[in-house]
Design an enzyme around this catalytic site. Sequence first.
Site, PDB file in Angstrom:
ATOM      1  N   CYS A 156       0.830  -1.203   0.000  1.00  0.00           N
ATOM      2  CA  CYS A 156       0.000   0.000   0.000  1.00  0.00           C
ATOM      3  C   CYS A 156       0.871   1.262   0.000  1.00  0.00           C
ATOM      4  CB  CYS A 156      -0.991  -0.050   1.165  1.00  0.00           C
ATOM      5  SG  CYS A 156      -2.368   1.104   0.987  1.00  0.00           S
ATOM      6  N   HIS A 191      -3.447  -5.635   0.996  1.00  0.00           N
ATOM      7  CA  HIS A 191      -2.818  -5.842   2.307  1.00  0.00           C
ATOM      8  C   HIS A 191      -2.782  -7.320   2.701  1.00  0.00           C
ATOM      9  CE1 HIS A 191      -2.488  -1.670   3.791  1.00  0.00           C
ATOM     10  NE2 HIS A 191      -3.534  -1.436   3.032  1.00  0.00           N
ATOM     11  N   GLU A 242      -1.110  -8.703   4.967  1.00  0.00           N
ATOM     12  CA  GLU A 242      -1.016  -8.846   6.430  1.00  0.00           C
ATOM     13  C   GLU A 242      -2.395  -8.789   7.092  1.00  0.00           C
ATOM     14  OE1 GLU A 242      -0.577  -6.107   4.850  1.00  0.00           O
ATOM     15  OE2 GLU A 242      -1.077  -4.343   6.062  1.00  0.00           O
TER      16      GLU A 242
END
Lengths: 87, 227
Positions: free
Chosen positions: B86, B203, B205
């Site tokens: 990002c 993302h 994560e």
Amino acid sequence: MFESIGNETLRTMKILVNVMPKPSVLDPQGAAAAEALKHLGLAGVGRVRIGKVVEIELPDNTEESEIHRAARELLSNPVIEDYSITK
Amino acid sequence: MKFAVIRFPGSNCDQDCVLALNALPGATADFVWHKDTSLAGFDAVVVPGGFSYGDYLRCGAIASFSPIMQAVKSFAASGGTVIGICNGFQILCESGLLPGALVRNKGLHFVCKHQHLRVESTNSRFTRAATKGQVLNIPIAHGEGCYFADDATLAALNANDQILVRYCDNEGQTTEASNPNGSRENIAGICNETRNVFGLMPHPERACDPALGSTDGLVIFDSLLKC
């Protein structure tokens, strides 16, 4: 313009770095503003592009090449933007 | 494998990255402050998401001049693994570690949702645990995620197999409707020519725990841990 630093008096200037999105880059902000300008009643609105202006105070004797380096390497991104300098 | 997770003023996905990585067998992660100048002892670098330096000037522009980014550039130049997520992807583009740039979403809105991605290449240390054509469900959350590169750069990215993930629908079709931000050729993530630096807007994560609705992000980190 004059500015006193210690015993020295330095001449300074203000320069403007004008940064605009390249014509090939999508500018949705400009497109949205164009729509709003039509709603405002402005006749004949064509393409609208939104950029930015950076005003910098610098010593009068700053090399032109240094100003261009700053404009190219930090103030604009050559991948998506063009710049011009106004003194 | 020891991961450095870079922290800039305004980073906000740094904790998520450290949490996700520390939960993986064989991985440990630590924060590294933007004023630090060394990455000694680390095996990989994560440049996390957020709004570094308030997104002033251009997203990622100020961060690319921070002291730690000079160390990240040297680390990448010597073949070290770097992943930018990002805002991290924006920073890697601004730093010149990845080609192209990320501009305002075509629809102007900040887009925050789960998004399907298609794995375009498994020939990288970031995607080798995936299968080609695999569809991943990974969240996106950005206002400036529209990937732009000129025609010559796009041709080179395609020719060198540098496009690792593209936005797609749930069937893996890269349609215009499944492109959330107007990115050229539905590009969601690319690697550099030497294939050791990867940037992506989604993302991973945030997709490493069943409680978050998807564990598809694990394939990226598993790829890194799979030697």
